[in-house]
Design a protein around this motif. Structure first.
Motif, PDB file in Angstrom:
ATOM      1  N   GLY A 224       0.792  -1.214   0.000  1.00 54.43           N
ATOM      2  CA  GLY A 224       0.000   0.000   0.000  1.00 54.43           C
ATOM      3  C   GLY A 224       0.828   1.268   0.000  1.00 54.43           C
ATOM      4  O   GLY A 224       2.022   1.271  -0.295  1.00 54.43           O
ATOM      5  N   ALA A 225       0.162   2.383   0.365  1.00 53.64           N
ATOM      6  CA  ALA A 225       0.754   3.716   0.258  1.00 53.64           C
ATOM      7  C   ALA A 225       1.650   4.032   1.454  1.00 53.64           C
ATOM      8  O   ALA A 225       1.354   4.889   2.280  1.00 53.64           O
ATOM      9  CB  ALA A 225      -0.352   4.754   0.130  1.00 53.64           C
ATOM     10  N   VAL A 226       2.772   3.333   1.535  1.00 49.19           N
ATOM     11  CA  VAL A 226       3.788   3.592   2.552  1.00 49.19           C
ATOM     12  C   VAL A 226       4.996   4.149   1.807  1.00 49.19           C
ATOM     13  O   VAL A 226       5.494   3.527   0.876  1.00 49.19           O
ATOM     14  CB  VAL A 226       4.177   2.299   3.310  1.00 49.19           C
ATOM     15  CG1 VAL A 226       5.221   2.600   4.376  1.00 49.19           C
ATOM     16  CG2 VAL A 226       2.954   1.636   3.919  1.00 49.19           C
ATOM     17  N   THR A 227       5.465   5.341   2.191  1.00 48.63           N
ATOM     18  CA  THR A 227       6.583   5.959   1.466  1.00 48.63           C
ATOM     19  C   THR A 227       7.905   5.905   2.225  1.00 48.63           C
ATOM     20  O   THR A 227       8.959   6.065   1.619  1.00 48.63           O
ATOM     21  CB  THR A 227       6.271   7.426   1.112  1.00 48.63           C
ATOM     22  OG1 THR A 227       6.028   8.148   2.318  1.00 48.63           O
ATOM     23  CG2 THR A 227       5.059   7.502   0.190  1.00 48.63           C
ATOM     24  N   SER A 228       7.853   5.707   3.550  1.00 48.46           N
ATOM     25  CA  SER A 228       9.082   5.539   4.319  1.00 48.46           C
ATOM     26  C   SER A 228       8.793   4.673   5.538  1.00 48.46           C
ATOM     27  O   SER A 228       7.643   4.563   5.981  1.00 48.46           O
ATOM     28  CB  SER A 228       9.674   6.885   4.748  1.00 48.46           C
ATOM     29  OG  SER A 228       8.797   7.567   5.617  1.00 48.46           O
ATOM     30  N   VAL A 229       9.863   4.056   6.053  1.00 49.54           N
ATOM     31  CA  VAL A 229       9.733   3.157   7.207  1.00 49.54           C
ATOM     32  C   VAL A 229      10.865   3.455   8.180  1.00 49.54           C
ATOM     33  O   VAL A 229      12.018   3.617   7.774  1.00 49.54           O
ATOM     34  CB  VAL A 229       9.791   1.676   6.772  1.00 49.54           C
ATOM     35  CG1 VAL A 229       9.770   0.747   7.988  1.00 49.54           C
ATOM     36  CG2 VAL A 229       8.635   1.340   5.839  1.00 49.54           C
ATOM     37  N   SER A 230      10.526   3.509   9.479  1.00 50.11           N
ATOM     38  CA  SER A 230      11.520   3.632  10.546  1.00 50.11           C
ATOM     39  C   SER A 230      11.581   2.319  11.312  1.00 50.11           C
ATOM     40  O   SER A 230      10.543   1.733  11.619  1.00 50.11           O
ATOM     41  CB  SER A 230      11.140   4.754  11.517  1.00 50.11           C
ATOM     42  OG  SER A 230      11.232   6.002  10.888  1.00 50.11           O
ATOM     43  N   VAL A 231      12.800   1.889  11.603  1.00 52.03           N
ATOM     44  CA  VAL A 231      13.018   0.643  12.348  1.00 52.03           C
ATOM     45  C   VAL A 231      13.844   0.976  13.584  1.00 52.03           C
ATOM     46  O   VAL A 231      14.862   1.661  13.488  1.00 52.03           O
ATOM     47  CB  VAL A 231      13.750  -0.403  11.482  1.00 52.03           C
ATOM     48  CG1 VAL A 231      13.979  -1.686  12.273  1.00 52.03           C
ATOM     49  CG2 VAL A 231      12.967  -0.686  10.208  1.00 52.03           C
ATOM     50  N   THR A 232      13.407   0.476  14.743  1.00 50.98           N
ATOM     51  CA  THR A 232      14.138   0.686  15.990  1.00 50.98           C
ATOM     52  C   THR A 232      14.679  -0.643  16.487  1.00 50.98           C
ATOM     53  O   THR A 232      13.933  -1.627  16.600  1.00 50.98           O
ATOM     54  CB  THR A 232      13.233   1.319  17.067  1.00 50.98           C
ATOM     55  OG1 THR A 232      12.709   2.548  16.563  1.00 50.98           O
ATOM     56  CG2 THR A 232      14.010   1.565  18.350  1.00 50.98           C
ATOM     57  N   MET A 233      15.982  -0.676  16.764  1.00 54.54           N
ATOM     58  CA  MET A 233      16.649  -1.874  17.269  1.00 54.54           C
ATOM     59  C   MET A 233      17.761  -1.427  18.207  1.00 54.54           C
ATOM     60  O   MET A 233      18.501  -0.498  17.889  1.00 54.54           O
ATOM     61  CB  MET A 233      17.211  -2.690  16.095  1.00 54.54           C
ATOM     62  CG  MET A 233      17.875  -3.992  16.501  1.00 54.54           C
ATOM     63  SD  MET A 233      18.287  -5.040  15.071  1.00 54.54           S
ATOM     64  CE  MET A 233      19.705  -4.157  14.400  1.00 54.54           C
ATOM     65  N   PHE A 234      17.890  -2.095  19.339  1.00 52.73           N
ATOM     66  CA  PHE A 234      18.892  -1.737  20.353  1.00 52.73           C
ATOM     67  C   PHE A 234      18.821  -0.257  20.715  1.00 52.73           C
ATOM     68  O   PHE A 234      19.826   0.399  20.930  1.00 52.73           O
ATOM     69  CB  PHE A 234      20.300  -2.097  19.887  1.00 52.73           C
ATOM     70  CG  PHE A 234      20.498  -3.563  19.610  1.00 52.73           C
ATOM     71  CD1 PHE A 234      20.176  -4.522  20.541  1.00 52.73           C
ATOM     72  CD2 PHE A 234      21.005  -3.974  18.385  1.00 52.73           C
ATOM     73  CE1 PHE A 234      20.349  -5.882  20.274  1.00 52.73           C
ATOM     74  CE2 PHE A 234      21.194  -5.318  18.107  1.00 52.73           C
ATOM     75  CZ  PHE A 234      20.859  -6.281  19.058  1.00 52.73           C
ATOM     76  N   GLY A 235      17.600   0.304  20.731  1.00 49.18           N
ATOM     77  CA  GLY A 235      17.408   1.680  21.130  1.00 49.18           C
ATOM     78  C   GLY A 235      17.768   2.721  20.086  1.00 49.18           C
ATOM     79  O   GLY A 235      17.690   3.917  20.352  1.00 49.18           O
ATOM     80  N   GLN A 236      18.144   2.303  18.893  1.00 45.64           N
ATOM     81  CA  GLN A 236      18.483   3.250  17.824  1.00 45.64           C
ATOM     82  C   GLN A 236      17.488   3.085  16.679  1.00 45.64           C
ATOM     83  O   GLN A 236      17.039   1.977  16.390  1.00 45.64           O
ATOM     84  CB  GLN A 236      19.902   3.020  17.326  1.00 45.64           C
ATOM     85  CG  GLN A 236      20.925   3.279  18.422  1.00 45.64           C
ATOM     86  CD  GLN A 236      22.311   3.443  17.865  1.00 45.64           C
ATOM     87  OE1 GLN A 236      22.501   4.079  16.831  1.00 45.64           O
ATOM     88  NE2 GLN A 236      23.285   2.875  18.551  1.00 45.64           N
ATOM     89  N   THR A 237      17.165   4.202  16.037  1.00 48.19           N
ATOM     90  CA  THR A 237      16.180   4.198  14.961  1.00 48.19           C
ATOM     91  C   THR A 237      16.812   4.673  13.662  1.00 48.19           C
ATOM     92  O   THR A 237      17.574   5.634  13.649  1.00 48.19           O
ATOM     93  CB  THR A 237      14.995   5.125  15.319  1.00 48.19           C
ATOM     94  OG1 THR A 237      14.404   4.662  16.533  1.00 48.19           O
ATOM     95  CG2 THR A 237      13.944   5.124  14.213  1.00 48.19           C
TER      96      THR A 237
END
Length: 196
Positions: free
Chosen positions: A128-141
């Motif tokens: 669908g209409a997703v233009t960006s994604v943020s991922v958080t791992m070990f407290g960093q994004t």
């Protein structure tokens, strides 16, 4: 998540083969695998070229979501250490047209083969209409743009690649449970889907 163990086994096999080949242990290297399937439509889409001389691309092939990391700097020679390709069953949610969705957490890839590399690339699909994604791992994004993949049946499917710091002594230095948030945004920066 379907086939996580199978993908991890292929990653480990590829890493071991690359290490053995680099150390001159060619007799212990497994027989070459069949090439990954070609895209159902279109061509692989480059998601990331952050590591000089390498590109990470993704595509859909029938019911598979494929990712390839390959050398593109002219130093390419024969051998698996120049290209890593993985194809796993595409999440079922990608089979249908629907609202914005992050069907799975992004998967780790340990290529190019560099034991000193302090970060790992994570690649995931979207619908669908997703233009960006943020991922958080070990407290960093980390945030990355979504690249649209050629698809059939009017489906809107994309993929993204983020780099995040590894942790621990293992090759991939992470587990999927270490990813604590995945958030998808639309073109206006609004949250349209998320995974915890």
């Amino acid at each position: 998540m379907r086939n996580t163990v199978g993908m991890r086994a292929r990653i480990l096999l590829t890493v071991v083969a690359g290490i053995l080949a680099a150390q001159g242990c060619t007799a212990a290297v497994p027989a070459p695998e069949a090439p990954p399937p070609t895209p159902t439509v279109g061509q692989p889409v480059v998601l990331d070229a952050r590591v000089p001389g390498w590109e990470t691309a993704a595509w859909l092939a029938e019911d598979a979501f494929c990712v390839r990391v390959a050398r593109v700097d002219g130093k390419r020679s024969e051998g698996k250490e120049n290209e890593f390709a993985f194809c796993d069953p595409a999440p079922e949610a990608l089979d249908t047209v629907g609202p914005p969705l992050l069907p799975t957490k992004p998967m780790p890839y340990v290529a190019p083969l560099d034991p000193q590399q302090r970060e790992i690339i994570l690649v995931g699909p979207v619908r669908g209409a997703v233009t960006s994604v943020s991922v958080t791992m070990f407290g960093q994004t980390a945030t990355a743009a979504v690249h649209q993949l050629p698809a059939t049946r009017d489906r809107q499917i994309g993929a993204y690649a983020v780099w995040l710091p590894r942790n621990g002594g293992e090759r991939d230095g992470m587990d999927l449970s270490d990813i604590t948030a995945v958030v998808g945004y639309d073109a206006d920066g609004n949250v349209v889907t998320q995974l915890d």
